[in-house]
Design an enzyme around this catalytic site. Structure first.
Site, mmCIF file in Angstrom:
data_model
loop_
_atom_site.group_PDB
_atom_site.id
_atom_site.type_symbol
_atom_site.label_atom_id
_atom_site.label_comp_id
_atom_site.label_asym_id
_atom_site.label_seq_id
_atom_site.Cartn_x
_atom_site.Cartn_y
_atom_site.Cartn_z
ATOM 1 N N ASP A 273 0.708 -1.251 -0.070
ATOM 2 C CA ASP A 273 -0.094 0.105 0.056
ATOM 3 C C ASP A 273 0.776 1.230 0.048
ATOM 4 O O ASP A 273 2.161 1.127 0.186
ATOM 5 C CB ASP A 273 -1.068 0.041 1.191
ATOM 6 C CG ASP A 273 -2.226 0.458 1.001
ATOM 7 O OD1 ASP A 273 -2.390 1.452 0.136
ATOM 8 O OD2 ASP A 273 -3.184 0.483 1.637
ATOM 9 N N ASP B 65 -10.686 2.976 -3.401
ATOM 10 C CA ASP B 65 -10.754 1.481 -2.928
ATOM 11 C C ASP B 65 -12.377 1.347 -3.398
ATOM 12 O O ASP B 65 -13.212 2.094 -3.481
ATOM 13 C CB ASP B 65 -10.995 1.757 -1.407
ATOM 14 C CG ASP B 65 -9.517 1.642 -0.916
ATOM 15 O OD1 ASP B 65 -8.675 1.973 -1.678
ATOM 16 O OD2 ASP B 65 -9.431 1.702 0.349
HETATM 17 C C1 GLA Z 1 -5.961 1.294 1.352
HETATM 18 C C2 GLA Z 1 -6.032 0.225 0.275
HETATM 19 C C3 GLA Z 1 -7.264 -0.842 0.659
HETATM 20 C C4 GLA Z 1 -6.867 -1.478 2.145
HETATM 21 C C5 GLA Z 1 -6.827 -0.356 3.224
HETATM 22 C C6 GLA Z 1 -6.513 -1.061 4.441
HETATM 23 O O1 GLA Z 1 -7.197 2.216 1.390
HETATM 24 O O2 GLA Z 1 -6.409 0.887 -0.929
HETATM 25 O O3 GLA Z 1 -7.310 -1.638 -0.425
HETATM 26 O O4 GLA Z 1 -5.659 -2.205 1.765
HETATM 27 O O5 GLA Z 1 -5.672 0.663 2.663
HETATM 28 O O6 GLA Z 1 -6.017 -0.053 5.400
#
Ligand code: GLA
Length: 434
Positions: free
Chosen positions: A160, A221
């Site tokens: 990430d 997301d």
């Molecule tokens: C980010 C990523 C998600 C997930 C969250 C976890 O938002 O894009 O896919 O992994 O972090 O905290």
């Protein structure tokens, strides 16, 4: 002598241009598996919610079910941990460690368990100082963390980009982790979010990213809603000229998890998500509860015709070819000259609408010359027979639903016509006056 010369040149080149490209041979087709985030998020409350909290038990149960309920057989292979698995601190030797109460056996044991089922284990970390949920990040520890993951037997790393500090740290961090994973000698699939975090600053260099990552998130997301799924599809279409050409065996655009089997999508919207992820050559990483998924969603996710298209060895990502009357038409070239098409009904009012399809109007119309076989796969499997360029097909599509079909040159007929044509030519020759 020649050989020595060649290896000398190779060595010199390697010294001038250090080998840094991802070289794991993985993701020749889009990754398939299960990832906890969208469904289970950062639920660390194992006291009150032991069944759904982020703990070793959750992944062991998913692994069991993936084997027992046909997921593994369908091609889903990776069981992936997302954020919130870590303890608050590194250990005394600066090594990452899982939360001891939720992962009492440790990640190595969990990896062994997952491997004993013939599956693979994915894990999560972050390029910055802290993960998105605030656990210790990898910045400053890329080599050590890569070695730790390799020692544990991890097979995939989702990396990430929260809390990265400067853009240099972001970009160099993604590259360094790629090199560090390579250097472990273990084949660890590398799933990046690098372009997603770059977009607010400038357009990412996708050629560069593809050299380091096996897939990469471009956009925000996914949530358990049609609004969210639609926005991902639209973002992808708007940026397709930039992102589609870079996708192919070894490196894929990642539109995020499949949320099929949860709460937010109607049946038609689940069909649409599956159809579009298949057309987009997307990693198929489900985030749902396999312990209680409804049979219809399971059938959709395990549909072998859809999975075969997603995993097509040609490895070309599909693209939108047109929008007409609130229908979006997408096409994906497949191996052996076949094509898959998806027609998405954007209208979210009213009932099923008909989409009249004249095969001659498709950019790939040649596939239907002289004739092609059309097979509808979604929303239900139906052989639509042998058609020609001027057949008028009527597809009926529900609001926010999708019809997905494949078009295959009718080889039997094409071959027969060619043979007849050749025979005619041959027959003509003896009678010819020339
Ligand atoms: C980010 C990523 C998600 C997930 C969250 C976890 O938002 O894009 O896919 O992994 O972090 O905290």
């Amino acid at each position: 002598m020649v050989k020595t010369g060649v290896s000398l040149v190779v060595t010199i080149c390697a010294l001038i241009y250090p080998v840094h490209l991802l070289d794991n041979g993985l993701a020749q087709t889009p990754t398939m598996g299960w990832l906890h985030w969208e469904r289970f998020m950062c639920n660390v409350d194992c006291v009150n919610d032991p069944h759904n909290c982020i703990s070793e038990q959750l992944y062991m149960q998913m692994a069991d079910i993936m084997v027992q309920e046909g997921w593994k057989e369908a091609g889903y292979e990776y069981v992936c941990i997302d954020d919130c698995w870590l303890a608050d601190e590194r250990d005394s030797q600066d090594r990452l460690q899982p939360d001891p109460t939720r992962f009492p056996s440790g990640i190595k044991k969990l990896a062994d368990y997952v491997h004993s089922k013939g599956l693979k284990l994915g894990i999560y970390q972050d390029v910055g100082n802290l993960t998105c949920a605030g656990y210790p990040g990898s910045h400053g520890y890329y080599d050590l963390d890569a070695e730790t993951f390799a020692d544990w037997g991890v097979d995939l790393l989702k990396f990430d980009g929260c809390n990265f500090g400067t853009l240099d740290i972001l970009v160099e961090g993604y590259k360094n982790m790629s090199r560090a994973l390579n250097a472990t000698g273990r084949n660890i699939l590398y799933s990046c979010e690098w372009p997603l975090y770059l977009w607010p600053f400038h357009q990412p260099n996708y050629t560069d990213i593809r050299q380091y990552c096996n897939h990469w998130r471009n956009y925000g997301d996914v949530y358990d809603s049609w609004q969210s799924v639609k926005s991902i599809i639209d973002w992808t279409a708007i940026h397709q000229n930039l992102i589609v050409p870079v996708a192919g065996p070894g490196g894929w655009n990642d539109p995020d998890m499949l949320v099929i089997g949860n709460f937010g999508l109607s049946w038609d919207q689940q069909v649409s998500q599956m159809a579009m992820w298949v057309i987009m050559a997307a990693p198929l990483l489900m985030s749902n509860d396999l312990r209680s998924i409804d049979p219809k969603s399971k059938m959709l996710l395990q549909n072998k015709h859809l999975i075969a298209i997603n995993q097509d060895p040609l490895g070309r990502q599909g693209y939108r070819i047109g929008r007409v009357n609130s229908f979006d038409v997408w096409e994906r070239p497949l191996s052996d000259g076949r094509y898959a098409f998806a027609v998405l009904n954007r209208q979210e009012i009213g009932g099923p609408r008909q989409f009249p399809l004249l095969l001659a109007t498709l950019p790939s119309w040649k596939t239907c010359h002289p004739e092609c076989r059309v097979t509808q796969i979604l929303p239900s499997y139906q052989d639509l027979g042998v058609q020609n360029l001027f057949s008028a097909l009527k597809l009926t599509i529900n609001p926010s639903g999708t019809v997905l079909f494949t078009v295959t040159l009718n080889k039997g007929l094409a071959a027969e016509q060619k043979w007849n044509w050749n025979m005619t030519k041959k027959r003509k020759t003896p009678n010819s006056v020339f």
